[in-house]
Motif scaffolding. Structure first.
Motif, PDB file in Angstrom:
ATOM      1  N   ALA A 197      50.195  24.087  14.672  1.00 54.07           N
ATOM      2  CA  ALA A 197      49.073  23.197  14.996  1.00 54.07           C
ATOM      3  C   ALA A 197      47.759  23.949  14.863  1.00 54.07           C
ATOM      4  N   ASP A 200      46.887  24.384  11.305  1.00 55.44           N
ATOM      5  CA  ASP A 200      46.553  23.102  10.685  1.00 55.44           C
ATOM      6  C   ASP A 200      45.125  22.678  11.032  1.00 55.44           C
ATOM      7  N   ASN A 201      44.776  22.722  12.309  1.00 52.23           N
ATOM      8  CA  ASN A 201      43.497  22.174  12.747  1.00 52.23           C
ATOM      9  C   ASN A 201      43.100  22.871  14.041  1.00 52.23           C
ATOM     10  N   GLU A 202      42.265  23.907  13.882  1.00 52.11           N
ATOM     11  CA  GLU A 202      41.963  24.767  15.027  1.00 52.11           C
ATOM     12  C   GLU A 202      41.217  24.011  16.121  1.00 52.11           C
ATOM     13  N   ASP A 203      40.262  23.161  15.707  1.00 52.34           N
ATOM     14  CA  ASP A 203      39.486  22.415  16.705  1.00 52.34           C
ATOM     15  C   ASP A 203      40.385  21.529  17.551  1.00 52.34           C
ATOM     16  N   LEU A 204      41.274  20.806  16.872  1.00 50.87           N
ATOM     17  CA  LEU A 204      42.139  19.870  17.588  1.00 50.87           C
ATOM     18  C   LEU A 204      43.140  20.630  18.463  1.00 50.87           C
ATOM     19  N   ALA A 205      43.562  21.817  18.011  1.00 49.20           N
ATOM     20  CA  ALA A 205      44.458  22.637  18.826  1.00 49.20           C
ATOM     21  C   ALA A 205      43.761  23.023  20.126  1.00 49.20           C
ATOM     22  N   LEU A 206      42.474  23.365  20.018  1.00 50.52           N
ATOM     23  CA  LEU A 206      41.715  23.707  21.221  1.00 50.52           C
ATOM     24  C   LEU A 206      41.644  22.494  22.146  1.00 50.52           C
ATOM     25  N   LEU A 207      41.386  21.303  21.546  1.00 53.60           N
ATOM     26  CA  LEU A 207      41.271  20.086  22.359  1.00 53.60           C
ATOM     27  C   LEU A 207      42.612  19.710  22.991  1.00 53.60           C
ATOM     28  N   SER A 208      43.734  20.212  22.416  1.00 53.93           N
ATOM     29  CA  SER A 208      45.035  19.913  22.999  1.00 53.93           C
ATOM     30  C   SER A 208      45.410  20.936  24.059  1.00 53.93           C
ATOM     31  N   GLY A 209      44.533  21.914  24.289  1.00 53.88           N
ATOM     32  CA  GLY A 209      44.791  22.885  25.341  1.00 53.88           C
ATOM     33  C   GLY A 209      45.578  24.099  24.871  1.00 53.88           C
TER      34      GLY A 209
END
Lengths: 335, 274
Positions: A197, A200-209
């Motif tokens: 994850a 794939d998408n570092e920003d979204l990984a951060l937003l997923s915790g």
């Protein structure tokens, strides 16, 4: 009968060496591709990380051998491998903390990290030569062959022998196990999925915790494991010399890029493509040609390139792929 | 990216040595340094003033709030600071004044990740799914912080978006635009958030899909989750909104219930095209 002899000769001098060399390249390329996927730069220090891992394993192997420990037919180095991996993991984690972390926090452009990794490469290179020296080191013990050429000839009655080196067999078996574990980890475990994850998408990984520092740490540990295993297998199969590991960087990068950077399956495929091309192009086909076309008496060795030019093969393939299919055979994508 | 000398790429375009896939661009920039205690909405960005980095202020004493189980919609012309207001509430903007509070607690100084742990979920406008991972893995990653059994929540998401259940083994990147948005919302719902923040959830989807998405959003709100969203399609969005905020140049221009805003002649004239 002549055709059989030709096939055996091909298997002995081309297929078997290429398969073991390809496995070693694949393990190396997997490490490069993991760093590229997660940390987003090409780690030029990978060859020397392999050298360091192999060196740590060799030193512990010698210690074990001095104690009289042995694994029977298997090389003692297998016992020392976990220690080598641990030492390498500590080294790369220390380097990450001291060097790469700074640039990550500055949100440095990847090209800067590439140059930084070159600096790390020179330091690691020096460290390895300083500790173990620049010479060839032999540390393989246990059985040399599973089947020797003479045994094969006696059993089959063929003129050509097929020697199966135990280290070559070991390389393939270990590589298959390691790759299976790696893919299971990436596709089935929570931590492995979080790495994919993140890639794939570092920003979204951060937003997923997902904690980026943890992902980076686990990546380095896995890469240290892959590099050490690849380095030790290469050392067992050929011999350990720091400079050859530095040179391995080119075929390893060629493998990763040919397969598609960031794609683990591509890294494995690329490893075998490079290994088979290198071995096939530098093999002297005179003997095989003699079996297949008995009437033909070639003057030369029927060799496309001398083995001195084997790196030119990787380099040529690298350039062809970059020109015509820059994303690699398997479309470099997220992990 | 480029506030530091290290961010200078010098025109490098060689993907063989540097991964061109962008690294994280979100930057945590929470905090105004001034705690405040005023309204009692469930989530409120209270008179926030701030901008990106050290740049000029984009929001000027802007207030955005949403009550439990309600839908609040932010509308306004292009460049009004709608998405910026969302980012301010989620802790990705440097606040110079004002505060953000969740259930009465001041969260102004929390990082976005900490806000996720507090029960806020954010669906960005673009790249809001893991394209190389399957639908199911996307949902699992949404629940990354949870240690309990996530199967029940996953079932709820599949009930809400039945199409995702059929496609759960398919890579999310292979889905259509509307289905991707469903994955994105589903991923955010997996944390069992109390507030769901959507940045233009209907951007780039067909009108039919848009209506369906709005229906689903109403359904989510009925389960007690507060929804704060930015929308381009002001008319449809205000029709389902309990509360509407019209922003103009980073300031609150009109604030009322969705219906009242739709009826307001001045709002109609200036923003809804008559």
């Amino acid at each position: 009968m002549d055709l059989l002899n030709a096939i055996v000769a091909m298997a002995n001098f081309v297929f078997l060496p290429a398969i073991s060399y390809g496995s070693q390249l694949a393990l190396g390329a997997l490490g490069v591709t993991l760093i590229y996927g997660i940390l987003r730069f090409s780690n030029f220090a990978h060859g020397d990380t392999m050298a360091f891992g192999a060196m740590a394993t060799i030193l512990f192997t010698w210690f074990l051998q001095s104690l009289g420990v042995s694994l029977g037919p298997l090389p003692t180095a297998l016992l020392a491998l976990p220690v080598g991996i641990a030492a390498t993991a500590l080294l790369v984690l220390a380097v990450d903390r001291l060097v790469y972390k700074f640039y990550r926090e500055q949100k440095a452009a990847p090209v800067i990290l590439v140059i930084v990794s070159m600096g790390v490469m020179f330091v690691m290179n020096g460290l390895v030569r300083f500790i173990i020296g620049v010479d060839d080191q032999r540390f393989a013990d246990g059985a040399r062959f599973i089947i020797t050429a003479r045994e094969f000839k006696e059993k089959t009655g063929l003129q050509e022998g097929l020697a199966i080196k135990s280290t070559a067999m070991l390389t393939v078996v270990v590589a298959v196990i390691v790759v299976a574990i790696l893919f299971w980890f990436l596709n089935r475990t929570r931590t492995g999925k979080s790495m994919r994850a993140f890639s794939d998408n570092e920003d979204l990984a951060l937003l997923s915790g997902i904690n980026p520092e943890r992902v980076v740490m686990i990546t380095w540990i896995i890469v240290a494991g892959l590099a050490t295993i690849a380095g030790v297998l290469y050392g067992l199969d050929k011999s350990f010399k720091p400079f050859t590991y530095f040179q391995l960087l080119l075929p390893i990068f060629a493998s990763a890029i040919v397969g598609g950077l960031g794609n683990p399956i591509g890294a494995i495929a690329g490893g075998f493509v490079i290994a088979f091309s290198e071995v096939t192009i530098t093999y002297a086909f005179k003997k095989v040609a003699g079996y297949v076309i008995p009437a033909w008496e070639p003057d030369g060795l029927v060799q496309l390139l001398s083995t001195d030019y084997k790196f030119a093969v990787s380099f040529a393939i690298l350039i062809i792929v970059l020109l015509f299919r820059p994303t690699g055979l398997f479309r470099g994508k997220a992990l | 990216m480029s506030d530091t000398p290290y961010g200078d790429d010098r025109g490098n375009k060689d993907a063989s040595i540097t991964n061109r896939k962008p690294a994280a661009t979100l930057k945590a920039a929470p905090g105004s340094g001034e705690p405040k205690h005023s309204a009692d909405a469930y989530l409120i960005g209270d008179t926030v003033t701030g901008g990106y980095g050290r740049g000029a202020d984009i929001l000027h004493a802007c207030t955005i709030a949403v009550d439990e189980g309600q839908i609040a919609v932010i509308v306004g012309p292009n460049g009004a600071g709608k998405s910026t207001a969302m980012k301010a509430v989620f802790g990705m903007l440097n606040l110079r004044e004002g505060a953000v509070r969740l259930a009465g607690e001041d969260i102004t100084n929390l990082t976005p990740q900490d806000r996720v742990a507090k029960g806020m979920a954010f669906v960005p406008q673009t790249s809001n799914i893991f394209t190389s991972m399957t639908v199911e893995e996307n949902l699992e990653m949404g629940a990354f912080l949870r240690r309990d059994d996530i199967n029940a929540t996953m079932e709820q998401v599949y009930t809400l978006f039945p199409i995702l259940k059929d496609k759960r083994r398919q890579a999310a990147g292979e889905l259509s635009g509307g289905q991707r948005q469903q994955v994105a919302v589903g991923r955010a719902l997996m944390t069992q958030p109390k507030v769901l923040m959507l940045d233009e959830p209907t951007a780039g989807v067909s009108p039919i899909v848009m209506d369906e998405l709005f229906d689903r959003i109403i359904e989510v709100a009925r389960t007690g989750i507060s929804i704060l969203m930015v929308e381009q399609n002001a008319r449809q969005a205000l029709a389902i909104a309990d509360k509407g905020y019209v922003l103009v140049q980073g300031r609150n221009a009109f604030t009322d219930t969705g219906k009242a805003l739709l009826a307001d002649p001045e709002v109609r004239r200036s923003f809804l095209g008559g």
